[in-house]
Enzyme design. Structure first.
Site, short mmCIF file in Angstrom:
data_model
loop_
_atom_site.label_atom_id
_atom_site.label_comp_id
_atom_site.label_asym_id
_atom_site.label_seq_id
_atom_site.Cartn_x
_atom_site.Cartn_y
_atom_site.Cartn_z
N CYS A 73 0.84 -1.20 0.00
CA CYS A 73 0.00 0.00 0.00
C CYS A 73 0.88 1.26 0.00
O CYS A 73 1.82 1.37 0.79
CB CYS A 73 -0.90 0.00 1.23
N CYS A 77 0.75 4.87 6.79
CA CYS A 77 0.17 4.75 8.14
C CYS A 77 1.18 4.02 9.05
O CYS A 77 1.54 2.87 8.78
CB CYS A 77 -1.14 3.98 8.09
N CYS A 80 0.67 0.31 10.37
CA CYS A 80 0.19 -0.75 9.49
C CYS A 80 1.31 -1.60 8.88
O CYS A 80 2.32 -1.09 8.42
CB CYS A 80 -0.64 -0.13 8.37
N CYS A 117 -16.25 -9.25 6.14
CA CYS A 117 -15.63 -7.95 5.84
C CYS A 117 -14.38 -8.16 5.00
O CYS A 117 -13.46 -8.88 5.42
CB CYS A 117 -15.23 -7.24 7.13
N CYS A 148 -19.29 -6.15 4.22
CA CYS A 148 -18.59 -4.90 4.52
C CYS A 148 -17.31 -4.92 3.69
O CYS A 148 -16.70 -5.99 3.52
CB CYS A 148 -18.24 -4.86 6.01
N CYS A 208 -19.05 2.07 8.95
CA CYS A 208 -18.27 1.47 10.03
C CYS A 208 -17.03 2.35 10.17
O CYS A 208 -16.21 2.41 9.25
CB CYS A 208 -17.88 0.04 9.66
N ARG A 280 -17.36 -1.97 18.37
CA ARG A 280 -16.70 -3.24 18.08
C ARG A 280 -15.38 -3.35 18.82
O ARG A 280 -14.52 -2.46 18.67
CB ARG A 280 -16.40 -3.37 16.58
N1 SAM Z 1 -6.56 0.50 3.37
C1 SAM Z 1 -7.81 0.67 3.94
C2 SAM Z 1 -7.87 1.79 4.94
O1 SAM Z 1 -6.85 2.16 5.48
O2 SAM Z 1 -8.97 2.27 5.18
C3 SAM Z 1 -8.37 -0.59 4.57
C4 SAM Z 1 -7.53 -1.50 5.41
S1 SAM Z 1 -6.90 -0.84 6.92
C5 SAM Z 1 -5.83 -2.15 7.42
C6 SAM Z 1 -8.26 -0.85 8.06
C7 SAM Z 1 -8.04 -0.32 9.45
O3 SAM Z 1 -7.34 -1.27 10.23
C8 SAM Z 1 -7.22 0.93 9.60
O4 SAM Z 1 -7.96 2.09 9.37
C9 SAM Z 1 -6.79 0.87 11.06
O5 SAM Z 1 -7.72 1.55 11.88
C10 SAM Z 1 -6.81 -0.63 11.36
N2 SAM Z 1 -5.44 -1.12 11.59
C11 SAM Z 1 -4.49 -1.28 10.67
N3 SAM Z 1 -3.35 -1.75 11.23
C12 SAM Z 1 -3.59 -1.87 12.56
C13 SAM Z 1 -2.81 -2.29 13.66
N4 SAM Z 1 -1.53 -2.66 13.53
N5 SAM Z 1 -3.39 -2.29 14.88
C14 SAM Z 1 -4.68 -1.92 15.03
N6 SAM Z 1 -5.46 -1.52 14.02
C15 SAM Z 1 -4.94 -1.48 12.80
FE1 SF4 Z 2 -2.72 1.28 3.48
FE2 SF4 Z 2 -2.54 0.13 5.87
FE3 SF4 Z 2 -2.92 2.74 5.69
FE4 SF4 Z 2 -4.92 1.06 4.98
S1 SF4 Z 2 -4.07 1.32 7.03
S2 SF4 Z 2 -4.22 2.87 3.89
S3 SF4 Z 2 -3.70 -0.63 4.14
S4 SF4 Z 2 -1.11 1.62 4.98
#
Ligand code: SAM
Ligand code: SF4
Ligand code: DTB
Length: 346
Positions: A73, A77, A80, A117, A148, A208, A280
């Site tokens: 990606c 973030c 992530c 989801c 979802c 959500c 949740r």
């Molecule tokens: N890329 C899309 C986005 O960011 O909306 C969808 C996937 S993203 C992994 C979905 C959510 O997972 C993120 O917005 C974040 O809140 C949560 N998330 C991701 N990594 C995480 C982590 N290491 N611990 C807790 N929550 C996490």
């Molecule tokens: Fe990409 Fe992870 Fe950020 Fe979602 S949370 S936009 S998958 S880097």
């Protein structure tokens, strides 16, 4: 139904009344801080009273996640595992086939899951990929599951396309407070996130939307996150509260654990400021004791993700979850929250 409103004084001694919280969209930070500052038992009492009032008899909502497109990606973030900016050993993979997704959904359905989801590690979906996701949504719905998806940012047209495919929910988190947002992600703004949420709402999809705690944010940031969610023009139907999963190689890999009672406080305040939403208990359950999870459910969480994995990170084993659900006597629910509320208010 009692309409007595909640008193926002930390010193209120009249905590034995029949409290309900009106649905409001004008929460001030001070009011939310007062809730966070309540003695733990008073906060829990208020949160649970609201849970009982709006959600009694509903049982635990059970969802399962599938990463339909993993890793690579472009967003940065810091929490992530799937960002190209993270130095993880996660293997990136292409968008799954519709057949493979339907296989996984069938398997989930056979274990009693209610909502399936599907998550993709995209900044935003390309048109061709979106078409395939719409076919997945149609197939999963045909199995009798709620659907979802979480695919990153959407245009108004893309949100409408998803709604036309029969999608029920779109997940798109604000993650934290407006002030802390740029410490987590620099490749997009919170306003871009809010724009997508508006497109999703306008398309008639259910929302959500929640965030993560334990990322080094302050109490004030947790207040700011809940204020942003609670002051949306409509509250999200689902509000995931994630506890950061520390992923080796991600920028936030070495954050300190949040105090567990502060986590329960966050769930409780979310319960109070968005009384009709399903809160949740999302990422991070693997490292929570059964007792902590029970406390979160008592405080107002009404939904969990089950299955070996979340998207990429581990989750409690299905065996452990089944035992916990049995021990708590928490059963799945039949109808959606909105149907239930509408019925009871008629
Ligand atoms: N890329 C899309 C986005 O960011 O909306 C969808 C996937 S993203 C992994 C979905 C959510 O997972 C993120 O917005 C974040 O809140 C949560 N998330 C991701 N990594 C995480 C982590 N290491 N611990 C807790 N929550 C996490
Ligand atoms: Fe990409 Fe992870 Fe950020 Fe979602 S949370 S936009 S998958 S880097
Ligand atoms: C949400 O708020 N939590 C879920 C769901 N929405 C998509 C995802 C949690 C992801 C945890 C990290 C991972 O599995 O990679």
């Amino acid at each position: 139904m009692s309409t007595k409103t909640i008193e926002l004084s930390a010193h209120s001694s009249s905590l034995s009344g029949d409290y309900t919280a009106p649905v409001r969209h004008d929460w001030t930070r001070e009011q939310i801080s007062v809730l966070f500052d309540l003695p733990f038992d008073d906060l829990l009492y208020r949160a649970h009273t609201i849970q009982r009032h709006y959600h009694a008899g509903r049982g635990l909502q059970i969802s399962q996640l599938l990463s339909i497109k993993t890793g690579g990606c472009p967003e940065d973030c810091g929490y992530c595992s799937q960002s190209v900016h993270a130095e993880t050993d996660l293997k990136a993979s292409a968008l799954m086939s519709v057949d493979a997704v339907l296989q996984a959904a069938k398997q989930a359905k056979s274990t009693g899951v209610q909502r399936f989801c599907m998550g993709a590690a995209w900044r935003s979906p390309r048109e061709r990929d979106l078409e395939r996701v719409c076919t997945m949504v149609e197939g999963v719905k045909a199995l009798g599951l709620e659907t979802c998806v979480t695919l990153g940012m959407l245009t108004a047209t893309q949100a409408q396309r998803l709604a036309d495919s029969g999608l029920d929910y779109y997940n798109h988190n604000i993650d934290t407070s407006p002030e802390y947002y740029s410490s987590l992600t620099t490749t997009r703004t919170l306003q871009e996130r809010l724009d997508t949420l508006e497109h999703v709402r306008n398309a008639g999809l259910k929302v959500c939307c929640g965030g993560i705690v334990g990322m080094g944010e302050s109490r004030e940031d947790r207040v700011g996150m809940l204020q942003t969610l609670a002051n949306l023009s409509e509250h999200p139907e689902s509000v995931p509260v994630n506890s950061l999963i520390r992923v080796e190689g991600a920028r936030l890999a070495h954050e300190h654990d949040i105090d567990r009672l502060e986590f329960v406080r966050t769930i409780s305040v979310a319960r109070i400021v968005m009384p009709m939403s399903i809160i949740r208990l999302s990422a991070g359950r693997e490292h929570m004791s059964d007792e902590l999870q029970a406390l979160c459910l008592f405080a107002g969480a009404g939904s969990v993700f089950i299955g070996e994995k979340l998207l990429t990170a581990p989750n409690p084993t299905p065996h452990r979850d089944r035992e916990l659900i049995d021990r708590l006597g928490a059963t799945g629910r039949e109808s959606s929250p909105i149907q239930w509320l509408t019925k009871s208010q008629q």
